[in-house]
Design a protein around this motif. Sequence first.
Motif, PDB file in Angstrom:
ATOM      1  N   GLU A   2     -18.109 -28.971  19.972  1.00  0.00           N
ATOM      2  CA  GLU A   2     -17.717 -29.835  21.196  1.00  0.00           C
ATOM      3  C   GLU A   2     -18.875 -30.735  21.176  1.00  0.00           C
ATOM      4  OE1 GLU A   2     -15.974 -28.064  24.570  1.00  0.00           O
ATOM      5  OE2 GLU A   2     -17.202 -28.998  25.857  1.00  0.00           O
ATOM      6  N   LYS A   4     -22.201 -32.714  22.068  1.00  0.00           N
ATOM      7  CA  LYS A   4     -23.497 -32.265  22.937  1.00  0.00           C
ATOM      8  C   LYS A   4     -23.668 -32.840  24.246  1.00  0.00           C
ATOM      9  CE  LYS A   4     -26.807 -30.875  19.074  1.00  0.00           C
ATOM     10  NZ  LYS A   4     -28.019 -30.926  18.630  1.00  0.00           N
ATOM     11  N   ILE A   7     -21.541 -31.240  26.934  1.00  0.00           N
ATOM     12  CA  ILE A   7     -21.994 -30.026  27.245  1.00  0.00           C
ATOM     13  C   ILE A   7     -23.561 -30.370  28.465  1.00  0.00           C
ATOM     14  CG2 ILE A   7     -23.210 -27.783  26.473  1.00  0.00           C
ATOM     15  CD1 ILE A   7     -21.298 -27.834  24.142  1.00  0.00           C
ATOM     16  N   GLU A  10     -22.145 -31.504  31.525  1.00  0.00           N
ATOM     17  CA  GLU A  10     -21.539 -30.286  32.208  1.00  0.00           C
ATOM     18  C   GLU A  10     -22.679 -29.557  33.055  1.00  0.00           C
ATOM     19  OE1 GLU A  10     -18.586 -26.766  31.322  1.00  0.00           O
ATOM     20  OE2 GLU A  10     -20.470 -26.986  29.980  1.00  0.00           O
ATOM     21  N   LEU A  11     -23.810 -29.211  32.152  1.00  0.00           N
ATOM     22  CA  LEU A  11     -24.746 -28.623  32.716  1.00  0.00           C
ATOM     23  C   LEU A  11     -25.559 -29.247  33.802  1.00  0.00           C
ATOM     24  CD1 LEU A  11     -26.253 -25.845  32.084  1.00  0.00           C
ATOM     25  CD2 LEU A  11     -27.748 -27.208  30.451  1.00  0.00           C
ATOM     26  N   ILE A  14     -23.948 -28.870  36.994  1.00  0.00           N
ATOM     27  CA  ILE A  14     -24.311 -27.469  37.818  1.00  0.00           C
ATOM     28  C   ILE A  14     -25.582 -27.377  38.173  1.00  0.00           C
ATOM     29  CG2 ILE A  14     -23.958 -25.108  37.265  1.00  0.00           C
ATOM     30  CD1 ILE A  14     -22.007 -25.402  34.930  1.00  0.00           C
ATOM     31  N   SER A  15     -26.720 -27.834  37.219  1.00  0.00           N
ATOM     32  CA  SER A  15     -28.060 -27.643  37.530  1.00  0.00           C
ATOM     33  C   SER A  15     -28.984 -28.445  36.881  1.00  0.00           C
ATOM     34  CB  SER A  15     -28.443 -25.989  37.169  1.00  0.00           C
ATOM     35  OG  SER A  15     -29.883 -26.022  37.118  1.00  0.00           O
ATOM     36  N   GLU A  16     -29.649 -29.300  37.544  1.00  0.00           N
ATOM     37  CA  GLU A  16     -30.591 -30.274  36.733  1.00  0.00           C
ATOM     38  C   GLU A  16     -31.757 -29.584  36.338  1.00  0.00           C
ATOM     39  OE1 GLU A  16     -31.064 -33.723  36.048  1.00  0.00           O
ATOM     40  OE2 GLU A  16     -29.148 -34.405  36.993  1.00  0.00           O
ATOM     41  N   VAL A  17     -31.822 -28.494  36.887  1.00  0.00           N
ATOM     42  CA  VAL A  17     -33.500 -27.727  36.591  1.00  0.00           C
ATOM     43  C   VAL A  17     -33.124 -27.203  35.122  1.00  0.00           C
ATOM     44  CG1 VAL A  17     -34.839 -25.889  37.303  1.00  0.00           C
ATOM     45  CG2 VAL A  17     -33.784 -27.294  38.932  1.00  0.00           C
ATOM     46  N   VAL A  18     -31.918 -26.554  35.150  1.00  0.00           N
ATOM     47  CA  VAL A  18     -31.623 -25.870  33.688  1.00  0.00           C
ATOM     48  C   VAL A  18     -31.444 -26.916  32.492  1.00  0.00           C
ATOM     49  CG1 VAL A  18     -30.107 -24.081  32.531  1.00  0.00           C
ATOM     50  CG2 VAL A  18     -30.644 -23.934  34.967  1.00  0.00           C
ATOM     51  N   ASN A  20     -32.828 -29.732  32.379  1.00  0.00           N
ATOM     52  CA  ASN A  20     -33.980 -30.209  31.813  1.00  0.00           C
ATOM     53  C   ASN A  20     -35.191 -29.462  31.106  1.00  0.00           C
ATOM     54  OD1 ASN A  20     -33.248 -32.924  33.022  1.00  0.00           O
ATOM     55  ND2 ASN A  20     -34.025 -32.345  34.978  1.00  0.00           N
ATOM     56  N   ALA A  21     -34.729 -27.689  31.365  1.00  0.00           N
ATOM     57  CA  ALA A  21     -35.580 -27.094  30.631  1.00  0.00           C
ATOM     58  C   ALA A  21     -35.402 -27.141  29.147  1.00  0.00           C
ATOM     59  CB  ALA A  21     -35.062 -25.354  30.943  1.00  0.00           C
ATOM     60  N   PRO A  22     -36.820 -27.078  28.555  1.00  0.00           N
ATOM     61  CA  PRO A  22     -36.691 -27.371  27.261  1.00  0.00           C
ATOM     62  C   PRO A  22     -36.065 -26.111  26.376  1.00  0.00           C
ATOM     63  CG  PRO A  22     -38.939 -26.278  27.987  1.00  0.00           C
ATOM     64  CD  PRO A  22     -38.030 -26.727  29.073  1.00  0.00           C
ATOM     65  N   LYS A  23     -35.181 -26.881  25.521  1.00  0.00           N
ATOM     66  CA  LYS A  23     -34.241 -25.759  24.876  1.00  0.00           C
ATOM     67  C   LYS A  23     -34.763 -25.213  23.434  1.00  0.00           C
ATOM     68  CE  LYS A  23     -29.188 -26.167  24.318  1.00  0.00           C
ATOM     69  NZ  LYS A  23     -28.113 -27.116  24.197  1.00  0.00           N
ATOM     70  N   ASN A  25     -36.750 -23.241  20.511  1.00  0.00           N
ATOM     71  CA  ASN A  25     -36.583 -21.594  20.036  1.00  0.00           C
ATOM     72  C   ASN A  25     -38.133 -21.167  20.508  1.00  0.00           C
ATOM     73  OD1 ASN A  25     -35.867 -19.309  19.486  1.00  0.00           O
ATOM     74  ND2 ASN A  25     -35.365 -19.730  17.335  1.00  0.00           N
TER      75      ASN A  25
ATOM     76  N   LEU B 120     -42.143 -23.064  30.596  1.00  0.00           N
ATOM     77  CA  LEU B 120     -40.713 -22.974  31.335  1.00  0.00           C
ATOM     78  C   LEU B 120     -39.664 -22.256  30.211  1.00  0.00           C
ATOM     79  CD1 LEU B 120     -39.120 -23.863  33.495  1.00  0.00           C
ATOM     80  CD2 LEU B 120     -38.899 -26.197  32.484  1.00  0.00           C
ATOM     81  N   ARG B 142     -22.701 -20.876  25.100  1.00  0.00           N
ATOM     82  CA  ARG B 142     -22.461 -22.327  25.462  1.00  0.00           C
ATOM     83  C   ARG B 142     -23.557 -23.227  25.486  1.00  0.00           C
ATOM     84  NH1 ARG B 142     -18.183 -25.976  25.832  1.00  0.00           N
ATOM     85  NH2 ARG B 142     -18.416 -27.531  27.667  1.00  0.00           N
ATOM     86  N   TYR B 143     -24.608 -22.574  25.714  1.00  0.00           N
ATOM     87  CA  TYR B 143     -26.067 -23.287  25.862  1.00  0.00           C
ATOM     88  C   TYR B 143     -26.571 -23.708  24.545  1.00  0.00           C
ATOM     89  CZ  TYR B 143     -30.789 -24.557  27.817  1.00  0.00           C
ATOM     90  OH  TYR B 143     -31.910 -25.175  28.080  1.00  0.00           O
ATOM     91  N   PRO B 148     -17.178 -24.481  22.048  1.00  0.00           N
ATOM     92  CA  PRO B 148     -16.081 -24.971  23.024  1.00  0.00           C
ATOM     93  C   PRO B 148     -15.513 -23.557  23.725  1.00  0.00           C
ATOM     94  CG  PRO B 148     -15.851 -26.147  21.160  1.00  0.00           C
ATOM     95  CD  PRO B 148     -16.533 -24.922  20.914  1.00  0.00           C
ATOM     96  N   VAL B 171     -25.212 -20.285  35.142  1.00  0.00           N
ATOM     97  CA  VAL B 171     -26.193 -21.386  35.191  1.00  0.00           C
ATOM     98  C   VAL B 171     -27.125 -21.363  36.602  1.00  0.00           C
ATOM     99  CG1 VAL B 171     -26.625 -23.966  35.396  1.00  0.00           C
ATOM    100  CG2 VAL B 171     -25.255 -22.911  33.509  1.00  0.00           C
ATOM    101  N   GLU B 175     -31.033 -21.054  37.408  1.00  0.00           N
ATOM    102  CA  GLU B 175     -31.784 -22.051  38.261  1.00  0.00           C
ATOM    103  C   GLU B 175     -32.699 -21.121  39.192  1.00  0.00           C
ATOM    104  OE1 GLU B 175     -29.330 -24.471  40.711  1.00  0.00           O
ATOM    105  OE2 GLU B 175     -30.752 -26.205  40.497  1.00  0.00           O
TER     106      GLU B 175
END
Lengths: 248, 181
Positions: A2, A4, A7, A10-11, A14-18, A20-23, A25, B120, B142-143, B148, B171, B175
């Motif tokens: 899907e 990026k 997704i 969608e995130l 639901i939550s701006e905080v999550v 914006n969290a660094p993804k 590894n 963080l 998902r994250y 999908p 989520v 949060e």
Amino acid sequence: MENKETILQELKQISEVVANAPKGNVYTVPSAYFENFPSSILARIHSEIADFGSKTAPFGVPTGYFEGLANNILSKIKQHEQTVEEELNELAPLLNTISKKPVYAVPEGYFESLEITIPLKVANPPAKVLSFGMPKRILQYAVAACTVGILMVGAYFYMGRNSDSTGELASTIPYDSAMKMDVTKELAKMDDQAIDQYLSETPITGYIINNISAEEVDDQQMINTASEEDINEYLNETANPSEGKSGS
Amino acid sequence: MHLDDKELLHQFKQPETKEKAFTSIIKKYQEKLYWHVRRMVVDHDDANDVLQNVFIKVWKGLENFREDSQLYTWLYRIATNESLTFLDQQKRRSSVSMDEVESGLSNKIKADEGFDAQKLEWKLQLAIQQLPDKQRAVFTLRYYDEMPYEEMSRVLETSEGALKASYHHAVKKIEDFIRNH
């Protein structure tokens, strides 16, 4: 995979905080782990296959275990087997002290006479008497079943005598009369129009082609009455292979 | 460049190319599956054990794999199930409560040599470990794997609606954790 962006959107909803969290590894992996992984898996599979294929038991057994096994088991069973006396000694030792000699008197010569009379009785045992009396209800059902059977057989024969090949009752000509009938005379009496109508309604060409020999058929008549399709089918079925060869 | 799954499956079914094809399948999917498992079980050694079991099962089951589903989905399903089984076994073996297991996973994160409580991304990892096992699988698929919902429903054998709801709750929990820690 899907989009990026979908997704992420969608995130964010639901939550701006999550969102914006660094993804990135955070975990580390030993060096060359992924390079060596396939070979380590294959080595494990090979060893599993080898173990499975050899069929050798992976467990050790003490020397001479199977040789002495039967004796060991038997001695253990004997250890647990008690004589009647031993058992009674545990349960009620007093009973073991009492004599087991019979205390009741038997008529003199009883056992001797018994030896003679028993074989006679055994040799001619009275015959066992079996009752023929059936329960009344079973008898009622049996009579009813017989009656129905007789009626059905009678009806079958009656219908068979008075029906044509399709099972319908012949309403105009009785069976015996039909057997004695002179078909040629009867046909002469019939109206030509009725015969024409019968022939036009009945598909006969296929039957004639398949079942009547060529000598019995007027060629010209057959060609006139048979369809082109029937003729082609007939020619295909009766084609002489040698004709094809000679013609080529 | 990795070969197409169909071609790899075809090669696997031929005895002379079976091992070569299997090695290619491992090389193609090992990292994706490793990280999926690692995020579930945290510890590298545990992840390695689980991943080895995953590929042993793949070896045993690939012969009968029906191509009406994607190889990728099937591999993820095995990896997820193996991870969940591993965590379940750990709970049973240590006969501790779920909370204790979660804190055990958090302790493993904190024990990592690169752990930094102020960063963080480490907080996020701690937050993920607070989630129940299956919800953690939904969130990471998902994250991180950007899977999908349709695909995920095949991996986890759960309806898409339930997965969307689960992801949403996950989520929100994460949060809350980040805000409060």
